[in-house]
Write a protein that holds these residues in place. Sequence first.
Motif, PDB file in Angstrom:
ATOM      1  N   LEU A   1     -19.893 -18.529   6.053  1.00 50.65           N
ATOM      2  CA  LEU A   1     -19.845 -19.910   5.566  1.00 50.65           C
ATOM      3  C   LEU A   1     -19.039 -20.790   6.507  1.00 50.65           C
ATOM      4  CD1 LEU A   1     -19.160 -19.219   1.774  1.00 50.65           C
ATOM      5  CD2 LEU A   1     -21.367 -19.583   2.890  1.00 50.65           C
ATOM      6  N   THR A   2     -19.323 -22.081   6.453  1.00 55.27           N
ATOM      7  CA  THR A   2     -18.535 -23.030   7.241  1.00 55.27           C
ATOM      8  C   THR A   2     -17.197 -23.264   6.539  1.00 55.27           C
ATOM      9  OG1 THR A   2     -19.305 -25.007   6.079  1.00 55.27           O
ATOM     10  CG2 THR A   2     -20.652 -24.237   7.963  1.00 55.27           C
TER      11      THR A   2
ATOM     12  N   PHE B   1     -17.940  -9.311  -0.092  1.00 54.43           N
ATOM     13  CA  PHE B   1     -17.737 -10.753  -0.238  1.00 54.43           C
ATOM     14  C   PHE B   1     -17.037 -11.355   0.975  1.00 54.43           C
ATOM     15  CE2 PHE B   1     -18.192  -9.880  -4.921  1.00 54.43           C
ATOM     16  CZ  PHE B   1     -19.405 -10.542  -5.034  1.00 54.43           C
ATOM     17  N   ALA B   2     -16.160 -10.586   1.603  1.00 55.98           N
ATOM     18  CA  ALA B   2     -15.504 -11.079   2.817  1.00 55.98           C
ATOM     19  C   ALA B   2     -16.533 -11.292   3.926  1.00 55.98           C
ATOM     20  CB  ALA B   2     -14.417 -10.107   3.266  1.00 55.98           C
ATOM     21  N   GLU B   3     -17.475 -10.377   4.037  1.00 56.97           N
ATOM     22  CA  GLU B   3     -18.533 -10.517   5.050  1.00 56.97           C
ATOM     23  C   GLU B   3     -19.389 -11.746   4.772  1.00 56.97           C
ATOM     24  OE1 GLU B   3     -20.659  -6.806   5.051  1.00 56.97           O
ATOM     25  OE2 GLU B   3     -18.966  -5.719   5.932  1.00 56.97           O
ATOM     26  N   ILE B   4     -19.697 -11.977   3.511  1.00 58.97           N
ATOM     27  CA  ILE B   4     -20.497 -13.152   3.139  1.00 58.97           C
ATOM     28  C   ILE B   4     -19.704 -14.426   3.411  1.00 58.97           C
ATOM     29  CG2 ILE B   4     -21.529 -14.406   1.199  1.00 58.97           C
ATOM     30  CD1 ILE B   4     -22.201 -11.578   0.019  1.00 58.97           C
TER      31      ILE B   4
ATOM     32  N   ASP C   1     -14.812 -26.165  -0.340  1.00 60.30           N
ATOM     33  CA  ASP C   1     -15.492 -26.638  -1.545  1.00 60.30           C
ATOM     34  C   ASP C   1     -15.587 -25.527  -2.586  1.00 60.30           C
ATOM     35  OD1 ASP C   1     -17.059 -28.617  -3.049  1.00 60.30           O
ATOM     36  OD2 ASP C   1     -18.758 -27.270  -2.645  1.00 60.30           O
ATOM     37  N   LEU C   2     -15.940 -24.334  -2.155  1.00 58.57           N
ATOM     38  CA  LEU C   2     -16.068 -23.200  -3.063  1.00 58.57           C
ATOM     39  C   LEU C   2     -14.724 -22.858  -3.716  1.00 58.57           C
ATOM     40  CD1 LEU C   2     -18.006 -20.974  -4.100  1.00 58.57           C
ATOM     41  CD2 LEU C   2     -17.273 -19.605  -2.143  1.00 58.57           C
TER      42      LEU C   2
END
Length: 156
Positions: A116-117, A109-112, A123-124
């Motif tokens: 992201l911007t 999840f850290a890689e994903i 926002d997430l």
Amino acid sequence: MAVRLDADTVSSLVGPDLARIGREHLDQGRVFELAPEDGGVAAVVLDSARAEFDVWVGVVNGELTGECDCTEDGPLCGHAVAVTLAALEDGLSFTSLSQPDDEDDEERFAEIAATLTFDQLVDLVARQAVADPDFADELLALAEPEESSDQGAGSV
């Protein structure tokens, strides 16, 4: 690998008190929406006061394990036993799972997240904080030291 369980085995694993409570829930028709999920079985169980509990039961690392909204104490509760017994009566099988490696998930999840911007991440995080009070508490706790140091920086 499918795991073979029967009511007698479940009773011996959980003890007579939990076995009796689980059997009472089942016999009184309090187990609903029974369905296979993640190698185990999920259902909704109503207690005697008609409160609803989401329950998942499965075999993890060779042991019967349950998750229930009613408590975090111990591996199984009467609701979980009722779901296990209901699954056995319906002929649902359990697949033995190994405990997921949280470190591998965290790394993935850290890689994903790194792709992201900044605005997407903000926002997430905001949406997750609204949806999950525990996450919101953790977010606020992480932000507190920063807020405290900001407030103290301008003071003389």
